[in-house]
Motif scaffolding. Structure first.
Motif, PDB file in Angstrom:
ATOM      1  N   LEU A   1     -35.549  22.640  51.038  1.00  0.00           N
ATOM      2  CA  LEU A   1     -35.459  21.400  51.778  1.00  0.00           C
ATOM      3  C   LEU A   1     -34.883  21.583  53.170  1.00  0.00           C
ATOM      4  CD1 LEU A   1     -34.229  18.922  49.051  1.00  0.00           C
ATOM      5  CD2 LEU A   1     -36.465  19.016  50.116  1.00  0.00           C
ATOM      6  N   GLY A   2     -34.264  22.661  53.431  1.00  0.00           N
ATOM      7  CA  GLY A   2     -33.704  22.858  54.756  1.00  0.00           C
ATOM      8  C   GLY A   2     -32.268  23.311  54.680  1.00  0.00           C
ATOM      9  N   PRO A   3     -31.747  23.682  55.790  1.00  0.00           N
ATOM     10  CA  PRO A   3     -30.372  24.194  55.837  1.00  0.00           C
ATOM     11  C   PRO A   3     -29.338  23.066  55.869  1.00  0.00           C
ATOM     12  CG  PRO A   3     -31.373  24.340  57.992  1.00  0.00           C
ATOM     13  CD  PRO A   3     -32.417  23.789  57.067  1.00  0.00           C
ATOM     14  N   ILE A   4     -29.115  22.431  54.737  1.00  0.00           N
ATOM     15  CA  ILE A   4     -28.119  21.361  54.670  1.00  0.00           C
ATOM     16  C   ILE A   4     -26.737  22.002  54.760  1.00  0.00           C
ATOM     17  CG2 ILE A   4     -27.153  19.532  53.234  1.00  0.00           C
ATOM     18  CD1 ILE A   4     -29.888  19.112  52.048  1.00  0.00           C
ATOM     19  N   VAL A   5     -25.919  21.528  55.690  1.00  0.00           N
ATOM     20  CA  VAL A   5     -24.608  22.148  55.911  1.00  0.00           C
ATOM     21  C   VAL A   5     -23.550  21.675  54.920  1.00  0.00           C
ATOM     22  CG1 VAL A   5     -25.019  22.638  58.344  1.00  0.00           C
ATOM     23  CG2 VAL A   5     -24.043  20.426  57.684  1.00  0.00           C
ATOM     24  N   THR A   6     -23.810  20.580  54.237  1.00  0.00           N
ATOM     25  CA  THR A   6     -22.914  20.098  53.189  1.00  0.00           C
ATOM     26  C   THR A   6     -23.746  19.312  52.189  1.00  0.00           C
ATOM     27  OG1 THR A   6     -20.898  18.837  52.685  1.00  0.00           O
ATOM     28  CG2 THR A   6     -22.289  17.990  54.458  1.00  0.00           C
ATOM     29  N   ASP A   7     -23.284  19.264  50.976  1.00  0.00           N
ATOM     30  CA  ASP A   7     -24.054  18.608  49.923  1.00  0.00           C
ATOM     31  C   ASP A   7     -23.324  17.410  49.323  1.00  0.00           C
ATOM     32  OD1 ASP A   7     -26.525  18.611  48.756  1.00  0.00           O
ATOM     33  OD2 ASP A   7     -26.053  20.086  47.222  1.00  0.00           O
ATOM     34  N   ILE A   8     -22.216  16.993  49.919  1.00  0.00           N
ATOM     35  CA  ILE A   8     -21.407  15.934  49.311  1.00  0.00           C
ATOM     36  C   ILE A   8     -21.554  14.575  49.999  1.00  0.00           C
ATOM     37  CG2 ILE A   8     -19.727  17.568  48.378  1.00  0.00           C
ATOM     38  CD1 ILE A   8     -17.827  16.697  50.665  1.00  0.00           C
ATOM     39  N   PHE A   9     -22.625  14.406  50.778  1.00  0.00           N
ATOM     40  CA  PHE A   9     -22.879  13.134  51.442  1.00  0.00           C
ATOM     41  C   PHE A   9     -24.243  12.574  51.039  1.00  0.00           C
ATOM     42  CE2 PHE A   9     -19.508  14.697  54.136  1.00  0.00           C
ATOM     43  CZ  PHE A   9     -18.827  13.548  54.506  1.00  0.00           C
ATOM     44  N   PRO A  10     -24.437  12.274  49.755  1.00  0.00           N
ATOM     45  CA  PRO A  10     -25.722  11.685  49.368  1.00  0.00           C
ATOM     46  C   PRO A  10     -26.002  10.436  50.205  1.00  0.00           C
ATOM     47  CG  PRO A  10     -24.370  12.136  47.435  1.00  0.00           C
ATOM     48  CD  PRO A  10     -23.504  12.365  48.636  1.00  0.00           C
ATOM     49  N   GLY A  11     -27.228  10.319  50.634  1.00  0.00           N
ATOM     50  CA  GLY A  11     -27.601   9.209  51.501  1.00  0.00           C
ATOM     51  C   GLY A  11     -27.569   9.581  52.972  1.00  0.00           C
ATOM     52  N   TYR A  12     -27.018  10.759  53.259  1.00  0.00           N
ATOM     53  CA  TYR A  12     -26.921  11.231  54.643  1.00  0.00           C
ATOM     54  C   TYR A  12     -27.516  12.630  54.802  1.00  0.00           C
ATOM     55  CZ  TYR A  12     -23.840   7.270  55.135  1.00  0.00           C
ATOM     56  OH  TYR A  12     -23.331   5.997  55.135  1.00  0.00           O
ATOM     57  N   ASP A  13     -28.360  13.025  53.886  1.00  0.00           N
ATOM     58  CA  ASP A  13     -28.966  14.351  53.973  1.00  0.00           C
ATOM     59  C   ASP A  13     -29.779  14.527  55.251  1.00  0.00           C
ATOM     60  OD1 ASP A  13     -27.821  15.242  51.666  1.00  0.00           O
ATOM     61  OD2 ASP A  13     -29.638  15.167  50.455  1.00  0.00           O
ATOM     62  N   HIS A  14     -30.301  13.439  55.804  1.00  0.00           N
ATOM     63  CA  HIS A  14     -31.049  13.552  57.058  1.00  0.00           C
ATOM     64  C   HIS A  14     -30.139  14.031  58.190  1.00  0.00           C
ATOM     65  CE1 HIS A  14     -29.229   9.602  57.232  1.00  0.00           C
ATOM     66  NE2 HIS A  14     -29.722   9.336  58.430  1.00  0.00           N
ATOM     67  N   ILE A  15     -28.882  13.631  58.170  1.00  0.00           N
ATOM     68  CA  ILE A  15     -27.934  14.067  59.199  1.00  0.00           C
ATOM     69  C   ILE A  15     -27.475  15.496  58.923  1.00  0.00           C
ATOM     70  CG2 ILE A  15     -25.677  13.628  60.244  1.00  0.00           C
ATOM     71  CD1 ILE A  15     -26.210  10.620  59.635  1.00  0.00           C
ATOM     72  N   ALA A  16     -27.128  15.776  57.672  1.00  0.00           N
ATOM     73  CA  ALA A  16     -26.721  17.140  57.311  1.00  0.00           C
ATOM     74  C   ALA A  16     -27.853  18.129  57.579  1.00  0.00           C
ATOM     75  CB  ALA A  16     -26.295  17.195  55.846  1.00  0.00           C
ATOM     76  N   GLY A  17     -29.076  17.727  57.292  1.00  0.00           N
ATOM     77  CA  GLY A  17     -30.229  18.583  57.547  1.00  0.00           C
ATOM     78  C   GLY A  17     -30.479  18.791  59.030  1.00  0.00           C
ATOM     79  N   ALA A  18     -30.238  17.761  59.826  1.00  0.00           N
ATOM     80  CA  ALA A  18     -30.417  17.890  61.278  1.00  0.00           C
ATOM     81  C   ALA A  18     -29.385  18.850  61.861  1.00  0.00           C
ATOM     82  CB  ALA A  18     -30.322  16.523  61.950  1.00  0.00           C
ATOM     83  N   ILE A  19     -28.151  18.760  61.381  1.00  0.00           N
ATOM     84  CA  ILE A  19     -27.112  19.691  61.841  1.00  0.00           C
ATOM     85  C   ILE A  19     -27.492  21.113  61.451  1.00  0.00           C
ATOM     86  CG2 ILE A  19     -24.698  20.389  61.570  1.00  0.00           C
ATOM     87  CD1 ILE A  19     -24.091  17.341  61.107  1.00  0.00           C
ATOM     88  N   GLY A  20     -27.886  21.295  60.211  1.00  0.00           N
ATOM     89  CA  GLY A  20     -28.309  22.620  59.754  1.00  0.00           C
ATOM     90  C   GLY A  20     -29.541  23.110  60.490  1.00  0.00           C
ATOM     91  N   GLY A  21     -30.465  22.205  60.754  1.00  0.00           N
ATOM     92  CA  GLY A  21     -31.668  22.569  61.497  1.00  0.00           C
ATOM     93  C   GLY A  21     -31.347  23.025  62.909  1.00  0.00           C
ATOM     94  N   ALA A  22     -30.409  22.339  63.544  1.00  0.00           N
ATOM     95  CA  ALA A  22     -29.999  22.738  64.895  1.00  0.00           C
ATOM     96  C   ALA A  22     -29.374  24.127  64.864  1.00  0.00           C
ATOM     97  CB  ALA A  22     -29.030  21.717  65.480  1.00  0.00           C
ATOM     98  N   ARG A  23     -28.548  24.364  63.871  1.00  0.00           N
ATOM     99  CA  ARG A  23     -27.931  25.702  63.748  1.00  0.00           C
ATOM    100  C   ARG A  23     -29.002  26.761  63.522  1.00  0.00           C
ATOM    101  NH1 ARG A  23     -22.551  26.475  60.670  1.00  0.00           N
ATOM    102  NH2 ARG A  23     -23.000  28.427  61.691  1.00  0.00           N
TER     103      ARG A  23
END
Length: 132
Positions: A1-23
Protein backbone atom coordinates in the motif's frame (compact mmCIF):
# COMPACT_ATOMS: atom_id res chain seq x y z
CA UNK A 1 0.00 0.00 0.00
CA UNK A 2 2.89 2.37 0.32
CA UNK A 3 5.42 3.59 2.80
CA UNK A 4 3.14 4.44 5.72
CA UNK A 5 5.30 6.09 8.38
CA UNK A 6 2.98 5.11 11.23
CA UNK A 7 0.13 2.67 11.58
CA UNK A 8 -1.69 4.02 14.64
CA UNK A 9 -3.81 6.70 12.93
CA UNK A 10 -6.67 4.81 11.28
CA UNK A 11 -8.62 7.23 9.15
CA UNK A 12 -5.49 9.21 8.34
CA UNK A 13 -3.56 6.72 6.24
CA UNK A 14 -3.73 9.16 3.32
CA UNK A 15 -1.60 11.59 5.34
CA UNK A 16 0.78 8.94 6.68
CA UNK A 17 1.13 7.57 3.15
CA UNK A 18 1.83 11.03 1.73
CA UNK A 19 4.59 11.59 4.30
CA UNK A 20 6.06 8.19 3.51
CA UNK A 21 5.69 8.82 -0.20
CA UNK A 22 7.57 12.10 0.08
CA UNK A 23 10.37 10.35 1.96
CA UNK A 24 10.49 7.62 -0.68
CA UNK A 25 10.53 10.17 -3.51
CA UNK A 26 13.38 12.04 -1.86
CA UNK A 27 15.25 8.74 -2.00
CA UNK A 28 14.56 8.18 -5.68
CA UNK A 29 11.02 6.81 -6.02
CA UNK A 30 9.43 8.19 -9.19
CA UNK A 31 5.90 6.87 -8.68
CA UNK A 32 3.61 7.38 -5.69
CA UNK A 33 0.41 5.46 -4.98
CA UNK A 34 -2.36 7.18 -3.12
CA UNK A 35 -4.01 5.93 0.04
CA UNK A 36 -7.43 6.94 1.26
CA UNK A 37 -8.64 7.74 4.78
CA UNK A 38 -10.62 4.49 4.55
CA UNK A 39 -7.57 2.20 4.16
CA UNK A 40 -7.93 -0.88 6.37
CA UNK A 41 -11.31 0.39 7.60
CA UNK A 42 -13.68 -0.01 4.69
CA UNK A 43 -14.39 0.66 1.06
CA UNK A 44 -13.51 4.27 0.21
CA UNK A 45 -16.09 6.64 -1.17
CA UNK A 46 -15.56 9.39 -3.74
CA UNK A 47 -14.49 11.94 -1.11
CA UNK A 48 -11.97 9.50 0.40
CA UNK A 49 -10.42 9.00 -3.03
CA UNK A 50 -10.28 12.77 -3.60
CA UNK A 51 -8.57 13.32 -0.23
CA UNK A 52 -6.08 10.53 -0.94
CA UNK A 53 -5.20 11.91 -4.36
CA UNK A 54 -4.80 15.45 -2.99
CA UNK A 55 -2.51 14.26 -0.17
CA UNK A 56 -0.37 12.35 -2.67
CA UNK A 57 -0.24 15.30 -5.07
CA UNK A 58 0.90 17.48 -2.18
CA UNK A 59 3.67 15.00 -1.31
CA UNK A 60 4.82 14.77 -4.92
CA UNK A 61 4.79 18.54 -5.29
CA UNK A 62 6.79 19.01 -2.08
CA UNK A 63 9.49 16.72 -3.45
CA UNK A 64 9.39 18.23 -6.92
CA UNK A 65 10.08 21.63 -5.36
CA UNK A 66 13.57 20.32 -4.65
CA UNK A 67 14.04 19.00 -8.18
CA UNK A 68 12.45 21.31 -10.73
CA UNK A 69 12.71 25.08 -10.95
CA UNK A 70 9.29 25.42 -12.59
CA UNK A 71 7.68 23.70 -9.60
CA UNK A 72 8.66 26.35 -7.11
CA UNK A 73 7.57 29.17 -9.40
CA UNK A 74 3.92 28.43 -8.60
CA UNK A 75 4.68 28.39 -4.87
CA UNK A 76 6.51 31.69 -5.16
CA UNK A 77 3.54 33.23 -6.96
CA UNK A 78 1.23 31.93 -4.22
CA UNK A 79 3.49 33.48 -1.58
CA UNK A 80 3.19 36.83 -3.35
CA UNK A 81 -0.59 36.48 -3.65
CA UNK A 82 -0.93 35.63 0.04
CA UNK A 83 1.28 38.55 1.02
CA UNK A 84 -0.93 40.86 -1.02
CA UNK A 85 -4.15 39.27 0.27
CA UNK A 86 -5.03 38.69 -3.38
CA UNK A 87 -7.76 36.08 -3.01
CA UNK A 88 -8.48 35.76 -6.75
CA UNK A 89 -4.85 34.97 -7.53
CA UNK A 90 -4.66 32.52 -4.63
CA UNK A 91 -7.69 30.72 -6.08
CA UNK A 92 -6.06 30.58 -9.52
CA UNK A 93 -2.90 29.03 -8.08
CA UNK A 94 -4.58 26.67 -5.60
CA UNK A 95 -4.09 22.96 -6.26
CA UNK A 96 -7.51 22.17 -4.75
CA UNK A 97 -9.81 24.96 -5.87
CA UNK A 98 -12.88 23.17 -4.54
CA UNK A 99 -11.48 23.13 -0.99
CA UNK A 100 -10.29 26.73 -1.30
CA UNK A 101 -13.81 27.88 -2.14
CA UNK A 102 -15.42 25.62 0.44
CA UNK A 103 -13.46 27.24 3.24
CA UNK A 104 -13.32 30.78 1.89
CA UNK A 105 -17.02 31.05 1.06
CA UNK A 106 -18.31 29.54 4.29
CA UNK A 107 -16.30 31.87 6.52
CA UNK A 108 -17.18 35.40 5.46
CA UNK A 109 -15.22 38.38 6.68
CA UNK A 110 -15.79 42.11 6.63
CA UNK A 111 -12.11 42.88 6.01
CA UNK A 112 -9.70 42.11 3.20
CA UNK A 113 -8.04 39.55 5.49
CA UNK A 114 -9.40 36.08 6.19
CA UNK A 115 -11.93 35.43 8.93
CA UNK A 116 -9.35 33.82 11.23
CA UNK A 117 -7.51 37.01 12.17
CA UNK A 118 -9.61 39.76 10.59
CA UNK A 119 -8.19 43.17 11.45
CA UNK A 120 -5.42 41.50 13.48
CA UNK A 121 -4.04 39.74 10.40
CA UNK A 122 -0.24 39.87 10.57
CA UNK A 123 0.04 40.27 6.80
CA UNK A 124 -2.45 43.14 6.78
CA UNK A 125 -0.72 44.86 9.72
CA UNK A 126 2.74 44.55 8.15
CA UNK A 127 1.46 45.78 4.78
CA UNK A 128 -0.12 48.80 6.48
CA UNK A 129 3.10 49.55 8.37
CA UNK A 130 5.18 49.32 5.20
CA UNK A 131 2.87 51.77 3.42
CA UNK A 132 3.67 54.49 5.98
Amino acid sequence: LGPIVTDIFPGYDHIAGAIGGARAALNGADFLCYLTPAEHLGLPDKEHVRLGVIATKLAAHAVNLTRFEEEYRRDYLMTLARGRLNWERQFELAMDKERFLEIRETRPTSTEACSMCGDLCAIKLINNMLKR
